[in-house]
Design a protein around this motif. Structure first.
Motif, PDB file in Angstrom:
ATOM      1  N   ASP A   1       0.933  -1.037  -0.116  1.00  0.00           N
ATOM      2  CA  ASP A   1       0.011  -0.127  -0.126  1.00  0.00           C
ATOM      3  C   ASP A   1       0.736   1.251   0.053  1.00  0.00           C
ATOM      4  OD1 ASP A   1      -2.667   1.118  -0.284  1.00  0.00           O
ATOM      5  OD2 ASP A   1      -2.550   1.561   1.741  1.00  0.00           O
ATOM      6  N   PHE A   2       1.989   1.316  -0.606  1.00  0.00           N
ATOM      7  CA  PHE A   2       2.901   2.313  -0.947  1.00  0.00           C
ATOM      8  C   PHE A   2       2.548   3.116  -2.022  1.00  0.00           C
ATOM      9  CE2 PHE A   2       6.645   0.314   1.933  1.00  0.00           C
ATOM     10  CZ  PHE A   2       6.182   0.736   2.773  1.00  0.00           C
ATOM     11  N   LYS A   3       1.826   4.182  -2.340  1.00  0.00           N
ATOM     12  CA  LYS A   3       1.444   4.786  -3.270  1.00  0.00           C
ATOM     13  C   LYS A   3       2.123   6.172  -3.456  1.00  0.00           C
ATOM     14  CE  LYS A   3      -2.944   2.586  -3.189  1.00  0.00           C
ATOM     15  NZ  LYS A   3      -3.798   2.249  -2.167  1.00  0.00           N
ATOM     16  N   ALA A   4       3.153   6.338  -2.646  1.00  0.00           N
ATOM     17  CA  ALA A   4       3.891   7.663  -2.730  1.00  0.00           C
ATOM     18  C   ALA A   4       5.054   7.522  -1.772  1.00  0.00           C
ATOM     19  CB  ALA A   4       2.896   9.057  -2.506  1.00  0.00           C
ATOM     20  N   GLY A   5       5.905   8.604  -2.057  1.00  0.00           N
ATOM     21  CA  GLY A   5       7.153   8.413  -1.141  1.00  0.00           C
ATOM     22  C   GLY A   5       8.429   8.748  -1.749  1.00  0.00           C
ATOM     23  N   ASN A   6       9.654   8.667  -1.171  1.00  0.00           N
ATOM     24  CA  ASN A   6      10.963   8.940  -1.943  1.00  0.00           C
ATOM     25  C   ASN A   6      11.258   7.587  -2.358  1.00  0.00           C
ATOM     26  OD1 ASN A   6      10.936  11.477  -0.687  1.00  0.00           O
ATOM     27  ND2 ASN A   6      12.126  10.749   0.966  1.00  0.00           N
ATOM     28  N   MET A   7      12.161   7.920  -3.723  1.00  0.00           N
ATOM     29  CA  MET A   7      12.389   6.615  -4.525  1.00  0.00           C
ATOM     30  C   MET A   7      13.891   6.995  -4.881  1.00  0.00           C
ATOM     31  SD  MET A   7      11.872   3.553  -5.765  1.00  0.00           S
ATOM     32  CE  MET A   7       9.967   3.458  -5.395  1.00  0.00           C
ATOM     33  N   LEU A   8      14.794   5.945  -4.468  1.00  0.00           N
ATOM     34  CA  LEU A   8      16.463   5.953  -4.947  1.00  0.00           C
ATOM     35  C   LEU A   8      16.218   5.086  -6.008  1.00  0.00           C
ATOM     36  CD1 LEU A   8      19.231   7.108  -4.646  1.00  0.00           C
ATOM     37  CD2 LEU A   8      19.410   4.959  -3.206  1.00  0.00           C
ATOM     38  N   ASP A   9      16.946   5.767  -7.326  1.00  0.00           N
ATOM     39  CA  ASP A   9      17.106   5.012  -8.335  1.00  0.00           C
ATOM     40  C   ASP A   9      18.469   4.887  -8.582  1.00  0.00           C
ATOM     41  OD1 ASP A   9      17.338   3.729 -11.040  1.00  0.00           O
ATOM     42  OD2 ASP A   9      15.901   5.396 -11.833  1.00  0.00           O
ATOM     43  N   PHE A  10      19.158   3.694  -8.053  1.00  0.00           N
ATOM     44  CA  PHE A  10      20.677   3.407  -8.106  1.00  0.00           C
ATOM     45  C   PHE A  10      21.083   3.178  -9.255  1.00  0.00           C
ATOM     46  CE2 PHE A  10      24.616   1.409  -6.891  1.00  0.00           C
ATOM     47  CZ  PHE A  10      25.131   2.427  -6.154  1.00  0.00           C
ATOM     48  N   GLY A  11      22.027   3.920  -9.872  1.00  0.00           N
ATOM     49  CA  GLY A  11      22.368   3.279 -11.433  1.00  0.00           C
ATOM     50  C   GLY A  11      21.126   3.729 -12.575  1.00  0.00           C
ATOM     51  N   CYS A  12      20.845   5.034 -12.282  1.00  0.00           N
ATOM     52  CA  CYS A  12      19.658   5.592 -12.788  1.00  0.00           C
ATOM     53  C   CYS A  12      19.710   5.882 -14.714  1.00  0.00           C
ATOM     54  CB  CYS A  12      19.087   6.912 -12.185  1.00  0.00           C
ATOM     55  SG  CYS A  12      20.323   8.194 -12.517  1.00  0.00           S
ATOM     56  N   GLY A  13      20.865   5.849 -14.829  1.00  0.00           N
ATOM     57  CA  GLY A  13      20.864   5.908 -16.401  1.00  0.00           C
ATOM     58  C   GLY A  13      20.335   7.147 -16.887  1.00  0.00           C
ATOM     59  N   ASN A  14      19.469   7.157 -17.935  1.00  0.00           N
ATOM     60  CA  ASN A  14      18.911   8.217 -18.390  1.00  0.00           C
ATOM     61  C   ASN A  14      17.483   8.703 -17.581  1.00  0.00           C
ATOM     62  OD1 ASN A  14      17.208   6.442 -19.415  1.00  0.00           O
ATOM     63  ND2 ASN A  14      17.652   6.998 -21.280  1.00  0.00           N
ATOM     64  N   GLY A  15      17.023   8.000 -16.514  1.00  0.00           N
ATOM     65  CA  GLY A  15      15.966   8.205 -15.957  1.00  0.00           C
ATOM     66  C   GLY A  15      14.763   7.565 -16.097  1.00  0.00           C
ATOM     67  N   VAL A  16      14.728   6.825 -17.059  1.00  0.00           N
ATOM     68  CA  VAL A  16      13.518   6.212 -17.562  1.00  0.00           C
ATOM     69  C   VAL A  16      12.534   5.575 -16.161  1.00  0.00           C
ATOM     70  CG1 VAL A  16      12.338   4.187 -18.814  1.00  0.00           C
ATOM     71  CG2 VAL A  16      14.082   5.691 -19.790  1.00  0.00           C
ATOM     72  N   HIS A  17      13.392   4.942 -15.436  1.00  0.00           N
ATOM     73  CA  HIS A  17      12.357   4.326 -14.086  1.00  0.00           C
ATOM     74  C   HIS A  17      12.250   5.482 -13.219  1.00  0.00           C
ATOM     75  CE1 HIS A  17      14.546   0.285 -15.334  1.00  0.00           C
ATOM     76  NE2 HIS A  17      13.368   0.414 -15.870  1.00  0.00           N
TER      77      HIS A  17
ATOM     78  N   GLN B   1       8.777  10.744  -5.255  1.00  0.00           N
ATOM     79  CA  GLN B   1       9.671  11.903  -5.349  1.00  0.00           C
ATOM     80  C   GLN B   1      10.959  11.095  -5.664  1.00  0.00           C
ATOM     81  OE1 GLN B   1      10.265  14.523  -1.927  1.00  0.00           O
ATOM     82  NE2 GLN B   1      11.787  15.939  -3.200  1.00  0.00           N
ATOM     83  N   CYS B   2      11.535  11.235  -6.761  1.00  0.00           N
ATOM     84  CA  CYS B   2      12.662  10.535  -7.137  1.00  0.00           C
ATOM     85  C   CYS B   2      14.410  11.257  -7.113  1.00  0.00           C
ATOM     86  CB  CYS B   2      12.611   9.936  -8.798  1.00  0.00           C
ATOM     87  SG  CYS B   2      10.965   9.050  -8.776  1.00  0.00           S
ATOM     88  N   PHE B   3      14.907  10.123  -6.744  1.00  0.00           N
ATOM     89  CA  PHE B   3      16.520  10.805  -6.516  1.00  0.00           C
ATOM     90  C   PHE B   3      17.596   9.952  -7.311  1.00  0.00           C
ATOM     91  CE2 PHE B   3      14.111  12.031  -2.828  1.00  0.00           C
ATOM     92  CZ  PHE B   3      14.511  13.413  -2.710  1.00  0.00           C
ATOM     93  N   GLY B   4      18.045  10.279  -8.547  1.00  0.00           N
ATOM     94  CA  GLY B   4      18.929   9.323  -9.375  1.00  0.00           C
ATOM     95  C   GLY B   4      20.363   9.507  -8.899  1.00  0.00           C
ATOM     96  N   VAL B   5      20.947   8.401  -8.979  1.00  0.00           N
ATOM     97  CA  VAL B   5      22.367   8.319  -8.731  1.00  0.00           C
ATOM     98  C   VAL B   5      22.976   7.438  -9.879  1.00  0.00           C
ATOM     99  CG1 VAL B   5      24.255   7.403  -7.009  1.00  0.00           C
ATOM    100  CG2 VAL B   5      21.959   8.470  -6.267  1.00  0.00           C
ATOM    101  N   ASP B   6      24.004   7.737 -10.402  1.00  0.00           N
ATOM    102  CA  ASP B   6      24.818   7.164 -11.602  1.00  0.00           C
ATOM    103  C   ASP B   6      26.338   7.623 -11.531  1.00  0.00           C
ATOM    104  OD1 ASP B   6      25.843   6.049 -14.022  1.00  0.00           O
ATOM    105  OD2 ASP B   6      23.481   5.389 -14.227  1.00  0.00           O
TER     106      ASP B   6
END
Length: 105
Positions: free
Chosen positions: A39-55, A65-70
């Motif tokens: 039941d997680f419908k929002a929150g922070n998301m870490l995209d580790f190895g985010c590349g161009n940011g598709v995910h 709310q997304c945070f990308g790292v690459d």
């Protein structure tokens, strides 16, 4: 590490490497696990190895709310173009010197 950084930088900068759409397993993870089981419908998301940011773009569209790292510094512009520079979306570039803790001693 430098070999990996060089290889990925070449793939993204010279060979147009990267996804155009979110992978099916990412979509299923969101639908089956995050949304319905937890039941997680929002929150922070870490995209580790985010590349161009598709995910990150996919999860942003779902209310996260997304945070990308690459490690590839040149991806920052592509990430911000796809995901949007505002709204709490950021890209941090990890340079090889940041990975010292992984080296064998």
């Amino acid at each position: 590490m430098q070999n990996s950084l060089s290889a990925y930088t070449k793939k993204y900068d010279d060979l147009n490497y990267g996804l155009s759409f979110a992978d099916g397993h990412i979509v299923r993870f969101y639908e089956r696990i995050l949304k319905y089981k937890l039941d997680f419908k929002a929150g922070n998301m870490l995209d580790f190895g985010c590349g161009n940011g598709v995910h990150s773009a996919f999860f942003k569209s779902k209310g996260y709310q997304c945070f990308g790292v690459d490690i590839v510094p040149s991806l920052k512009q592509a990430y911000e173009k796809l995901v949007g520079g505002g709204g709490g979306v950021r890209l941090s570039s990890l340079m090889p010197v940041s990975w010292d803790f992984l080296r064998k001693r």
